[in-house]
Design an enzyme around this catalytic site. Sequence first.
Site: not given
Length: 490
Positions: A260, A286, A256-257
Site C-alpha cells: 500500500h 489492494e 501487505h502494508e
Amino acid sequence: MELMKQWREHFKQLRAFDEAISLLYWDMRTQMPEQSAPLRAETIGYLSTEAFKRQTSESFKSLLNDAGSAEGLSSAERRSVEVAKTQFERNAKIPHDEYQAYVTLVSESETAWEKAKEQDDWDMFAPYLKKIVSFQQKFADYFGYEKHPYDALLYDYEPGMTVEQLDELFLALREELVPLIQQLPKETHSIDWSMPAEVQKQICHDWMNVVDYDLTRGRLDATVHPFEITINRRDVRITTKYDEQDCRNALFGTMHEAGHATYEQQIAPELDELGLGGGASMGIHESQSLFFENFIGRSVAFLERVYPKLQEVHPPYTSIDFDTFYAGVNEAKPSLIRIEADELTYSLHIIIRYELEKALIQGNLSVDDLPEAWNEKYKEYLGLDVPSNAKGVLQDVHWAGGSFGYFPSYALGLIYAAQLTEKMRADLPNFEELVSKGDFAPIKQWLEQQVHRHGKRLTPNELIEQVTGEAISVKPLIRYLSEKYTGARA
C-alpha cells in the site's frame, strides 16, 4: 490560469486538513492514552466537518461550475473536475450536522471495538454498529441508486462497480475456488511459528529493505489492526501487529502494508493539487498490497533469498529445510481469521462479509442477528465452527470505522493483482531472477509507470484495460492459484 490557481488552492487546503486528521488518527491507533479517546474523536469530527464544509460550500460550487465550462484544460485537470463534480454532488446531499455526528461516532466506535474484541463482548460494540448501519442506510438514500442501496456505498471504494457486477464476479470465483480447495491435501505442516516480537520487528525491517520500501518517507509501528496511512506524499506510514504465537501475521502483514505504502509513495506528486493523489480505487490499492504480500512475499524466489537471514536471527529455523518452510508459509486450509487466511481461501472470507453487508444495508439482516448469520456462513462456506465473537464477527475493524462497501475491494484486489502480474511477467521475462537477486528497481519502475503514477487519473476499469488490454477477469487469478496449489511445489 487564475481559475486553475484557485482550483489548486482549494485542494491544497483540503490536503492540509487531511494531513492533520491523518496524523491524529495514526496517533489514536498507535500510542494515544486511552482516556483521550472521546476528546480525540470530537477533534477529528470537527476537523473532518470543516474540510467537508469546504467541499460542499457555495464558493466551491461556483468554482466547480466555472471549471466545468472552462476551455484549454489539461487531461488531468479535466479528470480532476469530473471527480470533484461527482464527489460534490454526493457530499452536498449530507447535512453538515449529520456528517459531524457520523465522523465522531465512528471515531468513538473504533475505540469501543478494540475493547469489545479484547474482551469478546459483542454487546459492548453492537449499539455503535446499529447507529453506523442506520447512518449508512440514510447515506445510501441520500446518494441515490438504481437497483441496490449497496451500489451507492460502493462508489467511495470502487467507482463504477455495482452489486450486479460483483455478484457475477464472485459467483465465478467461488465456483472455481471450491473445487481447488477440495483438492487440497489433508496433511498439515507442523512448524512452530512462535517468535519473540523483537525478532519479528527486525525481520520486518529486513524484508522492507529487500523490497525497497522507502523508510526515509515512512515508518513502521505496532497496532491492534495493521493499516497504512498517508500523512503526505513524503510521509507514508504503516503499522503491523506482532503476534508472538504466529510470526506470519506480522511478517506478511507488513509486506501487505508496504505494498500500500509503495503505491502511495509513487503517485505523481502534482496530482495532490488536483485532488487526484489517492489510488484509483481500493481494489487497485489492494492489488498492490497483495502483490507485495503474496506474489512477491510468498514466492519461492523471495523466500529463498530471505530465509538464510531469517534462520540467522531465529535459530530454531536452522533445523527446518527450505522446502518445508515454503510449504508451511503457503499452506492452504480453511481458517477463521481473514488476515491469516491463505491465498486460496481468502476470497471466501470476503464473499461472506460482502453478503452480510448487503443484507444489513438492505434491511434484510439486523445487527442483533449478525453474529448468528456470521457463524452460519462460516460453517457453510468454510466448514468451520466459530468459537467466539472475537474470532468471528468482531475480528475486523472495518464496520467499526463505517467502511461499508470496502470489503469487496480485497477480493477485487486479488483479481486485479493476478491480471497485472501476468502482464508484468510478460514485460519483464527475468521477473523471477530480479526477485531472487533482490533487484526491485525494474519491478517498482514498472509499477510506477503502469499503475502508481496515475493516481485517480484513471478509473479502475480504465487502468486495468490500459495495462492488460482486457476487462476485469477472474481467469488470471484461477490460473495462478491452480498452478501454485496443484503443482508439485505446493
